[in-house]
Design a protein around this motif. Sequence first.
Motif, mmCIF file in Angstrom:
data_model
loop_
_atom_site.group_PDB
_atom_site.id
_atom_site.type_symbol
_atom_site.label_atom_id
_atom_site.label_comp_id
_atom_site.label_asym_id
_atom_site.label_seq_id
_atom_site.Cartn_x
_atom_site.Cartn_y
_atom_site.Cartn_z
ATOM 1 N N LEU A 19 0.817 -1.206 0.000
ATOM 2 C CA LEU A 19 0.000 0.000 0.000
ATOM 3 C C LEU A 19 0.854 1.260 0.000
ATOM 4 O O LEU A 19 0.611 2.196 -0.774
ATOM 5 C CB LEU A 19 -0.922 -0.015 1.220
ATOM 6 C CG LEU A 19 -1.819 1.206 1.430
ATOM 7 C CD1 LEU A 19 -2.715 1.434 0.219
ATOM 8 C CD2 LEU A 19 -2.659 1.044 2.691
ATOM 9 N N ILE A 23 0.938 3.876 -3.077
ATOM 10 C CA ILE A 23 0.496 5.260 -2.894
ATOM 11 C C ILE A 23 1.551 6.210 -3.459
ATOM 12 O O ILE A 23 1.231 7.205 -4.125
ATOM 13 C CB ILE A 23 0.238 5.551 -1.404
ATOM 14 C CG1 ILE A 23 -1.029 4.826 -0.929
ATOM 15 C CG2 ILE A 23 0.112 7.045 -1.146
ATOM 16 C CD1 ILE A 23 -2.294 5.238 -1.638
ATOM 17 N N THR A 157 -2.934 6.985 2.659
ATOM 18 C CA THR A 157 -3.982 6.736 1.664
ATOM 19 C C THR A 157 -4.993 7.861 1.654
ATOM 20 O O THR A 157 -5.381 8.374 0.591
ATOM 21 C CB THR A 157 -4.679 5.398 1.962
ATOM 22 O OG1 THR A 157 -3.714 4.346 2.007
ATOM 23 C CG2 THR A 157 -5.714 5.081 0.898
ATOM 24 N N PRO A 243 -6.475 5.898 -5.201
ATOM 25 C CA PRO A 243 -5.940 5.474 -3.894
ATOM 26 C C PRO A 243 -6.820 4.469 -3.165
ATOM 27 O O PRO A 243 -6.315 3.555 -2.502
ATOM 28 C CB PRO A 243 -5.843 6.791 -3.109
ATOM 29 C CG PRO A 243 -5.725 7.845 -4.159
ATOM 30 C CD PRO A 243 -6.571 7.365 -5.295
ATOM 31 N N ALA A 247 -5.886 0.601 -2.129
ATOM 32 C CA ALA A 247 -6.040 0.033 -0.786
ATOM 33 C C ALA A 247 -6.701 -1.341 -0.846
ATOM 34 O O ALA A 247 -6.289 -2.282 -0.156
ATOM 35 C CB ALA A 247 -6.857 0.980 0.088
#
Length: 297
Positions: A19, A23, A157, A243, A247
């Motif tokens: 993640l 990002i 995030t 984003p 996730a």
Amino acid sequence: MNVLFGLVSAMLVGATPILLAAIGGTFTFYAGIFNIAMEGMMLVGAFCAVLGSFFLHSWFLGVLCAIAGALVIAAIFVLFAVRLHTDEFLTGIALNLFAVGLTTFLLRDIFHVKGAFTDAGIHAIPAVKLPLIDGIPYLGRLLSGYNLIVYVAVLATVLSAFVIFRTRFGLRLRAAGYNAACLSSSGVPASAIRIWSLIVCAVCCGLAGAYLSLGYVRLFSENMSAGRGWISLTAVILVSGNPWGIAIISLVFGFFDGLTVFLQGSRIPTQFTAMIPYVATLGSLYLYSVRKRRRQA
């Protein structure tokens, strides 16, 4: 119930480095940079985190060293791909190979070991208990007590979604990828926006690398990023840089990564269980390509 909590915990732990790196890759994606050097940034970050934590006796300084190491890789990428206009794909491949060779050499030259370095002097990133949630039955066990970087990834995030879609910098970032000439004609150099996107990406990849060596485990091993940078790039491509979609993809990978831990005690060979997350990633890419072809048709 214990199995469920363990699986959710393993899913969050496994999803965190993917993640964070993804990002960071979102910023370069919108800036129009095909950044496959995230793997190298993460690997160098993991090594520098152990280096800083061991010699400076602080996990926080280790994290800062990880970010600094990733920024060095980003600076090389900027020099060649942004300033000298070399091919981004070839530059990224070269940096990934350079990162593997550099960290392997330094591991043997500084710590005088082959394979992996672990020591009691390595200070790990601490776990955090959320004050209000920790005391709630079940929910506290489900959401509290994770490594600090896990919560940083969640915050990153949310912030990335706000910055990219709700701020002036985000508008310029997307313009740099969609129409760089138009952005430059407005007085904002597209190259400057691309450099900033690479800086943000390096910070996120440095944090992901620090988590791998100081949070996920407390050691450094050769090539310990193990393709997570590539999977992060895959996640970015699959959801076109969204984003929230990143996730979800990261959690899916984390689920399969955690599943391998539970299957290691079974009769299935560990080599096959370790393949599960990567097979899931390849399956996702296949489904994405099929869906894209249908849309084009």
